[in-house]
Scaffold this motif. Structure first.
Motif, short mmCIF file in Angstrom:
data_model
loop_
_atom_site.label_atom_id
_atom_site.label_comp_id
_atom_site.label_asym_id
_atom_site.label_seq_id
_atom_site.Cartn_x
_atom_site.Cartn_y
_atom_site.Cartn_z
N LYS A 323 72.67 -65.11 -23.90
CA LYS A 323 71.89 -66.15 -23.80
C LYS A 323 70.16 -65.60 -24.24
N GLY A 324 69.44 -66.13 -24.50
CA GLY A 324 67.85 -66.47 -23.98
C GLY A 324 66.99 -65.20 -25.39
N SER A 325 66.03 -64.82 -25.07
CA SER A 325 65.44 -64.22 -26.17
C SER A 325 65.35 -62.36 -25.88
N ARG A 326 65.36 -62.03 -27.03
CA ARG A 326 64.89 -60.67 -27.03
C ARG A 326 63.98 -59.62 -27.59
N PHE A 327 63.18 -58.98 -26.90
CA PHE A 327 61.77 -58.71 -27.84
C PHE A 327 61.84 -57.37 -27.52
N ARG A 328 61.09 -56.75 -28.83
CA ARG A 328 61.03 -55.16 -28.64
C ARG A 328 59.25 -54.94 -29.24
N TYR A 329 58.26 -54.07 -27.68
CA TYR A 329 57.09 -53.91 -28.38
C TYR A 329 57.54 -52.80 -29.46
N SER A 330 56.50 -52.84 -30.23
CA SER A 330 56.97 -52.11 -32.08
C SER A 330 55.08 -51.23 -31.73
N GLY A 331 55.07 -50.22 -31.38
CA GLY A 331 53.90 -49.29 -31.26
C GLY A 331 53.29 -48.28 -30.28
N ARG A 332 52.34 -47.70 -30.46
CA ARG A 332 51.80 -47.07 -29.83
C ARG A 332 51.25 -47.15 -28.45
N VAL A 333 51.68 -46.84 -27.40
CA VAL A 333 50.85 -46.99 -26.19
C VAL A 333 49.50 -46.53 -25.85
N ALA A 334 48.73 -47.36 -24.61
CA ALA A 334 47.31 -46.63 -24.14
C ALA A 334 47.32 -45.41 -24.41
N LYS A 335 47.79 -44.48 -23.80
CA LYS A 335 47.89 -42.68 -23.44
C LYS A 335 47.66 -42.29 -24.68
N GLU A 336 48.75 -42.97 -25.48
CA GLU A 336 49.00 -42.17 -26.65
C GLU A 336 47.90 -42.25 -27.71
N VAL A 337 47.52 -43.69 -27.76
CA VAL A 337 46.32 -43.65 -28.26
C VAL A 337 45.31 -43.19 -28.38
N MET A 338 44.83 -42.69 -26.70
CA MET A 338 43.97 -42.28 -26.32
C MET A 338 43.58 -41.00 -26.56
N GLU A 339 45.29 -40.19 -27.05
CA GLU A 339 45.28 -39.27 -27.35
C GLU A 339 45.00 -39.02 -28.84
N GLN A 340 45.25 -39.53 -29.46
CA GLN A 340 45.23 -39.05 -30.81
C GLN A 340 43.70 -39.72 -31.48
N SER A 341 42.72 -40.84 -30.38
CA SER A 341 41.51 -41.02 -31.00
C SER A 341 40.85 -39.62 -30.64
N ALA A 342 40.97 -38.76 -29.42
CA ALA A 342 40.16 -38.17 -29.30
C ALA A 342 40.26 -36.28 -30.36
N LYS A 343 41.35 -36.75 -31.36
CA LYS A 343 41.57 -35.83 -32.01
C LYS A 343 40.86 -36.08 -33.80
N ILE A 344 40.49 -37.35 -33.63
CA ILE A 344 39.35 -38.22 -34.80
C ILE A 344 38.27 -37.10 -35.40
N LYS A 345 38.14 -36.49 -36.23
CA LYS A 345 37.39 -35.76 -36.97
C LYS A 345 37.01 -35.86 -38.01
N ARG A 346 35.63 -37.00 -38.05
CA ARG A 346 34.81 -37.65 -39.74
C ARG A 346 34.03 -38.33 -38.86
#
Length: 539
Positions: A323-346
């Protein structure tokens, strides 16, 4: 001065996407337009949302894209986020052309700390839009400062030759203005912001907005258990309920344990300090709005609360698997996003910034709605006053309207014995301007008069839901018994030498079933298989 033009940068407060079907059924044609350019995208009909999202981010030269999403509105004016893992065509309920917009989906906890200026600029456009539609509520002094930052970013330093008296009144920064506020905006722009570049003004705007209590609020209009209007929202710091001129509830993400919905009813389970468990219950305008609210909550909780995306689990809206709906978040979490942003060099991409604030269409005599607000607090208990006026965001233009909804009264005071009542506040109806005391009293009387009819309808809905639940349970039980019976027959007719099966085979009932039913049926299937095999060989 305006920044240098770049074909990869957005200009206005939103990025609109008009989608139309091509004559070839195997393709979708996407006409992407904004206030400064237009282009077409031709995608396969089975293209998923992730492909379109990546194309847009590539066009905008955007790397810190996890904070953003694509929003669209269905024919019933219900907002949705485009799911990147699903086919685009299957998510569209209406006929083409379709309209979509790039929006901030997860507000950065500290927008000024974003790595790239292009990301900060897009977040700046979103928050400016929130201010214009009344979602970002603040006191007059903060409102004047925010508007002055916008003015400095768009027209530069004050120049008496270019900016005559009353020049700030030409811009619409808020739902409503006052002459006093416009004079204050001009004074700040003339004296305090001289020499600030657009980048600095936008950064100061973000730092100021991030301190407001309504920062990151994407309001979902609902009703509490007493039938009073309320706005539910998910922010970078937790779950918020705004009612009247107060924040009546604030739950940090580490306190929220479960989000659940059934029909129009939305539940929030939380554990506060001293093992205090609470359940908050609210009623959405429609089942679709309630499901959208639940999915937004699931995504925001996963994004801000979890440490790694590998910790994301599929969430069910019901305790029963069938019964009911099922849902799953797909994507990175905030901590991973900030860690990945720190690696941007351009090299930072160039951005084109121009006049995008709407021109005023209201008179100087109109009063300004957001007038006073207390400073944001970190406490999660009690209510906090956010303004002298009710929180009542104006209807947004498509494609992100605050849906209008009819008055719906509560069907229950408590759920599972948990406290659900909330302090009743005088406030205006959702999507309408705030009114005086006489208007509030009129709305209250109308709510009382409609209690009988709404209550009877709610009882009928409850009975229907109970009957449907019983039928689902009965069907699932019958199905499980049928599967178990087939499994038992297969095991007893097999060559497994188990004491339990051996005892069953020795019963007269099984021998009768074996010789009168099972053996003839097996011979019939064998005959059909031989006949089908002979046909294949002859061909």
């Amino acid at each position: 001065a305006p920044r240098a033009a770049c074909p990869h940068a957005s200009k206005g407060g939103s990025q609109s996407i008009s989608l139309t079907h091509s004559l070839l059924c195997s393709f979708l044609v996407f006409a992407v337009s904004s206030s400064c350019y237009c282009f077409l995208l031709v995608l396969q009909r089975d293209a998923k949302g992730q492909y379109l999202f990546d194309l847009i981010c590539h066009h905008l030269n955007l790397l810190e894209k996890d904070y953003f999403g694509i929003r669209y509105v269905d024919p019933d004016k219900q907002r949705h986020w485009l799911e990147v893992t699903k086919c685009i065509a299957k998510q569209m309920k209406s006929q083409p052309p379709f309209t979509m917009c790039l929006r901030v989906k997860f507000y950065p906890p500290d927008p000024a700390a974003l790595k790239e200026e292009i990301t900060r600029y897009l977040v700046f456009l979103q928050i400016k839009r929130d201010l214009y539609h009344g979602r970002l509520l603040c006191k007059t002094s903060d409102a004047a400062m925010l508007a002055a930052f916008i003015l400095q970013a768009e027209i530069g330093d004050y120049d008496p030759g270019k900016h005559p008296e009353g020049y700030s009144s030409k811009f619409q920064f808020f739902p409503k203005h006052s002459e006093k506020l416009e004079r204050r905006i001009s004074d700040i722009h003339k004296t305090e912001l001289i020499g600030q570049t657009p980048e600095t003004s936008e950064l100061n705007f973000l730092q100021k907005a991030q301190m407001l209590e309504t920062y990151g609020v994407d309001p979902h209009p609902c009703k509490d258990v007493s039938g009073n209007p309320a706005f539910l929202a998910f922010t970078p710091f937790g779950f918020v309920v705004l009612q009247g001129n107060k924040r009546v509830h604030f739950l940090k993400w580490n306190e929220v344990t479960k989000l659940k919905f059934e029909g129009k009813i939305f539940h929030i389970y939380a554990n506060q300090k001293e093992d205090k468990k609470i359940i908050l219950t609210y009623f959405a305008p429609t089942p679709e709005a309630c499901k959208h609210l639940w999915k937004c909550g699931v995504e925001n909780q996963a994004f801000y609360k979890l440490e790694k995306s590998s910790q994301v689990r599929t969430v069910s809206s019901s305790n029963l698997f069938f019964k009911g709906s099922r849902f799953r978040y797909s994507g990175r979490v905030a901590k991973e996003v900030m860690e990945q942003s720190a690696k941007i060099k351009r090299e930072p991409p160039e951005i084109h910034s121009a006049h995008s604030t709407p021109v005023r269409s209201v008179s100087h005599g109109d009063s300004f709605m957001p007038r006073s607000r207390s400073l944001a607090t970190n406490t999660s208990e009690g209510s906090a006053v956010i303004s002298d006026e009710a929180y009542s965001p104006s209807d947004s233009v498509l494609p992100t309207p605050v849906a209008e909804h009819s008055l719906e009264l509560a069907v229950a005071r408590q759920v599972n014995g948990a406290p659900c009542s909330i302090e009743e506040e005088k406030e205006s109806e959702a999507g309408t301007p705030s009114v005086g005391e006489a208007g509030d009293l009129t709305d209250s009387r109308a709510a009382v008069e409609g209690a009988g009819g709404a209550s009877s309808l709610s009882e009928v809905e409850q009975v229907n839901k109970f009957v449907l639940s019983v039928l689902r349970l009965l069907l699932v039980t019958i199905g499980l018994l049928f599967v178990l019976l087939l499994l038992l027959i297969v095991l007893t007719e097999s060559d497994l030498d188990v004491a339990f099966l051996r005892d069953i085979r020795q019963t007269p009932e099984f021998e009768q079933f074996h010789y009168e039913y099972f053996c003839p049926l097996r011979r019939w299937f064998a005959c059909k298989l031989r006949w089908a095999g002979s046909l294949l060989i002859n061909k």
